[in-house]
Design a protein around this motif. Sequence first.
Motif, mmCIF file in Angstrom:
data_model
loop_
_atom_site.group_PDB
_atom_site.id
_atom_site.type_symbol
_atom_site.label_atom_id
_atom_site.label_comp_id
_atom_site.label_asym_id
_atom_site.label_seq_id
_atom_site.Cartn_x
_atom_site.Cartn_y
_atom_site.Cartn_z
ATOM 1 N N LEU A 1 0.865 -1.182 0.000
ATOM 2 C CA LEU A 1 0.000 0.000 0.000
ATOM 3 C C LEU A 1 0.897 1.226 0.000
ATOM 4 C CD1 LEU A 1 -2.692 1.538 0.356
ATOM 5 C CD2 LEU A 1 -2.508 1.104 2.813
ATOM 6 N N VAL A 2 0.712 2.091 -0.992
ATOM 7 C CA VAL A 2 1.521 3.303 -1.121
ATOM 8 C C VAL A 2 0.592 4.507 -1.138
ATOM 9 C CG1 VAL A 2 3.207 4.549 -2.517
ATOM 10 C CG2 VAL A 2 3.257 2.035 -2.463
ATOM 11 N N THR A 3 0.809 5.453 -0.237
ATOM 12 C CA THR A 3 -0.012 6.663 -0.226
ATOM 13 C C THR A 3 0.682 7.759 -1.034
ATOM 14 O OG1 THR A 3 0.936 7.717 1.761
ATOM 15 C CG2 THR A 3 -0.755 6.027 2.106
ATOM 16 N N GLY A 4 -0.105 8.730 -1.488
ATOM 17 C CA GLY A 4 0.451 9.810 -2.297
ATOM 18 C C GLY A 4 1.112 9.270 -3.552
ATOM 19 N N ALA A 5 0.418 8.343 -4.227
ATOM 20 C CA ALA A 5 1.039 7.542 -5.286
ATOM 21 C C ALA A 5 0.827 8.076 -6.693
ATOM 22 C CB ALA A 5 0.503 6.106 -5.211
ATOM 23 N N ASN A 6 0.207 9.223 -6.841
ATOM 24 C CA ASN A 6 -0.161 9.692 -8.183
ATOM 25 C C ASN A 6 0.927 10.493 -8.887
ATOM 26 O OD1 ASN A 6 -0.841 11.570 -6.058
ATOM 27 N ND2 ASN A 6 -1.775 12.885 -7.617
ATOM 28 N N ARG A 7 2.021 10.789 -8.195
ATOM 29 C CA ARG A 7 3.093 11.562 -8.830
ATOM 30 C C ARG A 7 4.377 11.410 -8.038
ATOM 31 N NH1 ARG A 7 1.512 17.869 -7.373
ATOM 32 N NH2 ARG A 7 1.402 17.594 -5.118
ATOM 33 N N THR B 1 -2.809 4.840 -3.528
ATOM 34 C CA THR B 1 -3.853 5.763 -3.106
ATOM 35 C C THR B 1 -3.497 7.204 -3.413
ATOM 36 O OG1 THR B 1 -3.051 6.210 -0.857
ATOM 37 C CG2 THR B 1 -4.341 4.187 -1.183
ATOM 38 N N CYS B 2 -4.537 7.980 -3.634
ATOM 39 C CA CYS B 2 -4.407 9.431 -3.833
ATOM 40 C C CYS B 2 -5.776 10.039 -3.558
ATOM 41 C CB CYS B 2 -3.920 9.766 -5.245
ATOM 42 S SG CYS B 2 -4.956 9.122 -6.567
ATOM 43 N N ARG B 3 -5.818 11.340 -3.470
ATOM 44 C CA ARG B 3 -7.081 11.990 -3.101
ATOM 45 C C ARG B 3 -8.119 11.928 -4.204
ATOM 46 N NH1 ARG B 3 -5.358 17.752 -0.819
ATOM 47 N NH2 ARG B 3 -3.828 17.509 -2.475
ATOM 48 N N GLN B 4 -7.687 11.988 -5.464
ATOM 49 C CA GLN B 4 -8.645 12.005 -6.582
ATOM 50 C C GLN B 4 -8.229 10.971 -7.638
ATOM 51 O OE1 GLN B 4 -8.244 16.372 -7.264
ATOM 52 N NE2 GLN B 4 -10.462 16.417 -6.959
ATOM 53 N N PRO B 5 -8.588 9.702 -7.425
ATOM 54 C CA PRO B 5 -8.185 8.648 -8.361
ATOM 55 C C PRO B 5 -8.638 8.902 -9.797
ATOM 56 C CG PRO B 5 -9.019 7.686 -6.343
ATOM 57 C CD PRO B 5 -9.317 9.152 -6.269
ATOM 58 N N GLY B 6 -9.777 9.550 -9.964
ATOM 59 C CA GLY B 6 -10.277 9.814 -11.312
ATOM 60 C C GLY B 6 -9.370 10.710 -12.124
ATOM 61 N N LEU C 1 -1.574 6.588 -13.116
ATOM 62 C CA LEU C 1 -1.901 5.411 -12.323
ATOM 63 C C LEU C 1 -2.957 4.557 -13.004
ATOM 64 C CD1 LEU C 1 -2.052 6.566 -8.582
ATOM 65 C CD2 LEU C 1 -0.407 5.004 -9.642
ATOM 66 N N ASN C 2 -3.950 5.201 -13.588
ATOM 67 C CA ASN C 2 -5.020 4.444 -14.243
ATOM 68 C C ASN C 2 -4.516 3.736 -15.495
ATOM 69 O OD1 ASN C 2 -7.209 5.000 -12.429
ATOM 70 N ND2 ASN C 2 -7.227 7.098 -13.183
ATOM 71 N N VAL C 3 -3.576 4.356 -16.204
ATOM 72 C CA VAL C 3 -2.950 3.677 -17.343
ATOM 73 C C VAL C 3 -2.161 2.467 -16.859
ATOM 74 C CG1 VAL C 3 -1.199 3.885 -19.148
ATOM 75 C CG2 VAL C 3 -2.876 5.717 -18.820
ATOM 76 N N LEU C 4 -1.411 2.637 -15.769
ATOM 77 C CA LEU C 4 -0.640 1.530 -15.202
ATOM 78 C C LEU C 4 -1.544 0.385 -14.760
ATOM 79 C CD1 LEU C 4 2.116 3.247 -12.996
ATOM 80 C CD2 LEU C 4 2.483 1.775 -14.985
ATOM 81 N N ALA C 5 -2.705 0.726 -14.217
ATOM 82 C CA ALA C 5 -3.640 -0.310 -13.784
ATOM 83 C C ALA C 5 -4.068 -1.168 -14.969
ATOM 84 C CB ALA C 5 -4.853 0.324 -13.108
ATOM 85 N N GLY C 6 -4.195 -0.549 -16.134
ATOM 86 C CA GLY C 6 -4.517 -1.307 -17.337
ATOM 87 C C GLY C 6 -3.367 -2.173 -17.810
ATOM 88 N N GLU C 7 -2.151 -1.712 -17.561
ATOM 89 C CA GLU C 7 -0.967 -2.464 -17.969
ATOM 90 C C GLU C 7 -0.651 -3.611 -17.009
ATOM 91 O OE1 GLU C 7 2.139 0.408 -18.211
ATOM 92 O OE2 GLU C 7 1.293 1.427 -19.976
ATOM 93 N N TYR C 8 -1.116 -3.503 -15.781
ATOM 94 C CA TYR C 8 -0.870 -4.535 -14.764
ATOM 95 C C TYR C 8 -2.202 -4.998 -14.175
ATOM 96 C CZ TYR C 8 4.101 -3.250 -14.795
ATOM 97 O OH TYR C 8 5.406 -3.006 -15.152
#
Length: 238
Positions: free
Chosen positions: A11-17, A37-42, A47-54
């Motif tokens: 689990l990694v917080t502040g993970a969007n940049r 995790t991040c405050r605004q996943p949308g 991160l969302n591109v990576l989720a598609g790759e993994y």
Amino acid sequence: MERDANAQRCLVTGANRGLGLALVRQLLARGGRVIATCRQPGKATVLNVLAGEYPGHLHVAPLDVAEPTSHAALALELPLLTDGEPLDLLVNNAGVLHGGERYGSVQAVDLEASFRTHAAGPFLLTQRVSPLLADAARVVNISSELGSIALRREFRSPSYAIGKAAQNMATVLLSHALRTRGIVVVALHPGWVRTDMGGASAPLDPQASAAALLEVIAGLRAEDSGTFLDWQGNTLPW
């Protein structure tokens, strides 16, 4: 005992940049299963591109580390995201820096935001999710040498420095609270990293810092719990 990041649940917080994103990339590349995790996943496009790759290896979840109600919501969701398996690694990375602070004009709201994000947030989040941590898991608080009282030689970034110093105390307290389960808790200084927070002049690339931090984490032993280390594994003074 040395631990490999491969196949760990993280689990990694502040993970969007910045450093958080670099850690996520490298954990995934090593075969880890990551909840980022991040405050605004949308709005976390990368991160969302990576989720598609993994697929199945990366889940992006909402978390405002400064808000305990957000901790509670995440704790309820975690068993679903991990298929009921415990977490091997928690990285409290989310941070905030208020630039340009000058003595005489430091604002209470900035001090409070730093404390909530850097100290109270990681402490309370760890407390909340600790039942979901594996015995002998690792909890890593991404700290900073700016939080070292012994190293301070100038008035600089007071809100950030005070928040990180408080985070270091939270690290030591958590290490005592979780010691009986073999959970190792450390504060890690990632170096001066070239991110939005660190600035363009910083000498360390986020990927290089992340790789070095993961090597330090993999080599942590039980006796390291409650210590303050840099990205090269050197002990820093409190």
